[in-house]
Motif scaffolding. Sequence first.
Motif, PDB file in Angstrom:
ATOM      1  N   ARG A  25       0.823  -1.202   0.000  1.00 49.85           N
ATOM      2  CA  ARG A  25       0.000   0.000   0.000  1.00 49.85           C
ATOM      3  C   ARG A  25       0.862   1.259   0.000  1.00 49.85           C
ATOM      4  O   ARG A  25       0.509   2.268  -0.590  1.00 49.85           O
ATOM      5  N   ARG A  26       1.991   1.203   0.677  1.00 53.70           N
ATOM      6  CA  ARG A  26       2.843   2.391   0.799  1.00 53.70           C
ATOM      7  C   ARG A  26       3.933   2.456  -0.262  1.00 53.70           C
ATOM      8  O   ARG A  26       4.741   3.373  -0.265  1.00 53.70           O
ATOM      9  N   LEU A  27       3.970   1.475  -1.135  1.00 54.58           N
ATOM     10  CA  LEU A  27       5.016   1.413  -2.148  1.00 54.58           C
ATOM     11  C   LEU A  27       4.965   2.645  -3.045  1.00 54.58           C
ATOM     12  O   LEU A  27       3.929   2.977  -3.607  1.00 54.58           O
ATOM     13  N   SER A  28       6.089   3.316  -3.176  1.00 57.58           N
ATOM     14  CA  SER A  28       6.158   4.517  -3.989  1.00 57.58           C
ATOM     15  C   SER A  28       6.199   4.159  -5.472  1.00 57.58           C
ATOM     16  O   SER A  28       6.810   3.175  -5.881  1.00 57.58           O
ATOM     17  N   LEU A  29       5.531   4.969  -6.279  1.00 50.25           N
ATOM     18  CA  LEU A  29       5.561   4.754  -7.724  1.00 50.25           C
ATOM     19  C   LEU A  29       6.925   5.077  -8.303  1.00 50.25           C
ATOM     20  O   LEU A  29       7.340   4.504  -9.311  1.00 50.25           O
ATOM     21  N   TYR A  30       7.624   6.016  -7.671  1.00 50.39           N
ATOM     22  CA  TYR A  30       8.887   6.522  -8.215  1.00 50.39           C
ATOM     23  C   TYR A  30       9.986   6.490  -7.159  1.00 50.39           C
ATOM     24  O   TYR A  30       9.731   6.569  -5.964  1.00 50.39           O
ATOM     25  N   ASN A  31      11.220   6.400  -7.641  1.00 50.87           N
ATOM     26  CA  ASN A  31      12.381   6.473  -6.768  1.00 50.87           C
ATOM     27  C   ASN A  31      13.525   7.136  -7.535  1.00 50.87           C
ATOM     28  O   ASN A  31      13.311   7.697  -8.612  1.00 50.87           O
ATOM     29  N   GLY A  32      14.719   7.058  -6.979  1.00 52.43           N
ATOM     30  CA  GLY A  32      15.867   7.723  -7.598  1.00 52.43           C
ATOM     31  C   GLY A  32      16.163   7.254  -9.006  1.00 52.43           C
ATOM     32  O   GLY A  32      16.699   8.013  -9.827  1.00 52.43           O
ATOM     33  N   ALA A  33      15.818   6.000  -9.301  1.00 54.49           N
ATOM     34  CA  ALA A  33      16.051   5.473 -10.646  1.00 54.49           C
ATOM     35  C   ALA A  33      15.231   6.212 -11.698  1.00 54.49           C
ATOM     36  O   ALA A  33      15.580   6.208 -12.879  1.00 54.49           O
ATOM     37  N   HIS A  34      14.148   6.860 -11.254  1.00 58.23           N
ATOM     38  CA  HIS A  34      13.310   7.629 -12.177  1.00 58.23           C
ATOM     39  C   HIS A  34      13.686   9.110 -12.176  1.00 58.23           C
ATOM     40  O   HIS A  34      12.995   9.932 -12.784  1.00 58.23           O
ATOM     41  N   GLY A  35      14.780   9.451 -11.496  1.00 58.13           N
ATOM     42  CA  GLY A  35      15.166  10.858 -11.378  1.00 58.13           C
ATOM     43  C   GLY A  35      14.358  11.600 -10.338  1.00 58.13           C
ATOM     44  O   GLY A  35      14.362  12.838 -10.303  1.00 58.13           O
ATOM     45  N   TYR A  36      13.665  10.849  -9.475  1.00 53.58           N
ATOM     46  CA  TYR A  36      12.792  11.459  -8.471  1.00 53.58           C
ATOM     47  C   TYR A  36      13.572  11.724  -7.196  1.00 53.58           C
ATOM     48  O   TYR A  36      14.167  10.821  -6.616  1.00 53.58           O
ATOM     49  N   GLU A  37      13.586  12.988  -6.770  1.00 51.15           N
ATOM     50  CA  GLU A  37      14.273  13.393  -5.548  1.00 51.15           C
ATOM     51  C   GLU A  37      13.244  14.011  -4.604  1.00 51.15           C
ATOM     52  O   GLU A  37      13.000  15.219  -4.636  1.00 51.15           O
ATOM     53  N   GLU A  38      12.632  13.167  -3.763  1.00 55.17           N
ATOM     54  CA  GLU A  38      11.499  13.608  -2.952  1.00 55.17           C
ATOM     55  C   GLU A  38      11.872  14.725  -1.982  1.00 55.17           C
ATOM     56  O   GLU A  38      11.155  15.724  -1.866  1.00 55.17           O
ATOM     57  N   GLU A  39      12.967  14.567  -1.267  1.00 51.45           N
ATOM     58  CA  GLU A  39      13.331  15.581  -0.272  1.00 51.45           C
ATOM     59  C   GLU A  39      13.633  16.925  -0.934  1.00 51.45           C
ATOM     60  O   GLU A  39      13.328  17.980  -0.369  1.00 51.45           O
ATOM     61  N   LEU A  40      14.197  16.875  -2.130  1.00 49.29           N
ATOM     62  CA  LEU A  40      14.499  18.110  -2.850  1.00 49.29           C
ATOM     63  C   LEU A  40      13.215  18.826  -3.257  1.00 49.29           C
ATOM     64  O   LEU A  40      13.078  20.040  -3.051  1.00 49.29           O
ATOM     65  N   ILE A  41      12.258  18.093  -3.804  1.00 50.88           N
ATOM     66  CA  ILE A  41      11.015  18.751  -4.230  1.00 50.88           C
ATOM     67  C   ILE A  41      10.212  19.207  -3.023  1.00 50.88           C
ATOM     68  O   ILE A  41       9.557  20.260  -3.065  1.00 50.88           O
ATOM     69  N   LYS A  42      10.261  18.459  -1.913  1.00 54.41           N
ATOM     70  CA  LYS A  42       9.557  18.905  -0.707  1.00 54.41           C
ATOM     71  C   LYS A  42      10.140  20.219  -0.196  1.00 54.41           C
ATOM     72  O   LYS A  42       9.402  21.126   0.214  1.00 54.41           O
ATOM     73  N   LYS A  43      11.466  20.333  -0.245  1.00 58.47           N
ATOM     74  CA  LYS A  43      12.119  21.569   0.192  1.00 58.47           C
ATOM     75  C   LYS A  43      11.694  22.741  -0.683  1.00 58.47           C
ATOM     76  O   LYS A  43      11.438  23.849  -0.185  1.00 58.47           O
ATOM     77  N   LYS A  44      11.573  22.502  -1.987  1.00 55.43           N
ATOM     78  CA  LYS A  44      11.145  23.569  -2.892  1.00 55.43           C
ATOM     79  C   LYS A  44       9.677  23.910  -2.681  1.00 55.43           C
ATOM     80  O   LYS A  44       9.285  25.084  -2.683  1.00 55.43           O
ATOM     81  N   LEU A  45       8.842  22.895  -2.496  1.00 57.67           N
ATOM     82  CA  LEU A  45       7.419  23.147  -2.291  1.00 57.67           C
ATOM     83  C   LEU A  45       7.160  23.954  -1.024  1.00 57.67           C
ATOM     84  O   LEU A  45       6.246  24.788  -0.981  1.00 57.67           O
TER      85      LEU A  45
END
Length: 262
Positions: A25-45
């Motif tokens: 249920r908690r599995l993320s659709l994206y990770n670093g292999a997809h170029g996804y940087e969650e902490e970076l986008i959260k900081k920008k948001l």
Amino acid sequence: MELEMALALWKNLLQTAKKRILQQRRLSLYNGAHGYEEELIKKKLQQFSGGSINLSKEDNGIGILTLNNPKLMNAFTGTMMVELQERVTELENWKDGKGLIIHGASNTFCSGSDLNAVKELSNSQDGMNMCMFMQNTLTRLMRLPLISVALVQGKAFGGGAELTTACDFRLMTPGSEIRFVHKHMGLVPGWGGAAAALGHAREWLSQYTDGPAAVIRAVKQVVTAGRELPLEDALRTEKDIFGTVWGGPANLQALVTRPKHK
């Protein structure tokens, strides 16, 4: 002794099944292999503040999630996107929850994204990161073991319309609209009636949430598996979930109080 060992094995299998279901249920659709940087986008948001996502959890197992940014027709600011993720995590950890109503403050649902944030996140990579962040959040929202309903009053435009699709049901008050346009448009109808509409939504949702939380949550998990997984995987998941309620308190009580054959 053999009975005790069998019960211990059964409990261990149930715990393993529950843990696997929770991880899926908690599995993320994206990770670093997809170029996804969650902490970076959260900081920008978080640079784009305003509004809030409020959650109240009622004793009857119904959660009320409120989009609260009435100055911008409840448009999502950056901090609201981050708060939505936090509220979803809170709901994932709410073991007694059965249902969820999502609505907007001040008689409108949501006009999409705050244009100030959209303008600042205008380069392609930032845009894709924000897209992936919200896709992850809305997918987790959709997978919650709660029967969910979007109570649409007034406008649900752009991202607001997309949010309604992450819910199991959509209830619309007279004069409300859902449109897949990704821009700010329109005025808020002045007909009022927010408290009454929320009361009706609670009453309507109760037909699906009347019963033990464990059973209601299991029903939603089976539906989610059938919607997302290939047939064989969905059947295995259904079997695992069935095992968590078979012989459980609700099942045993029903066998005593509701015999089928009379």
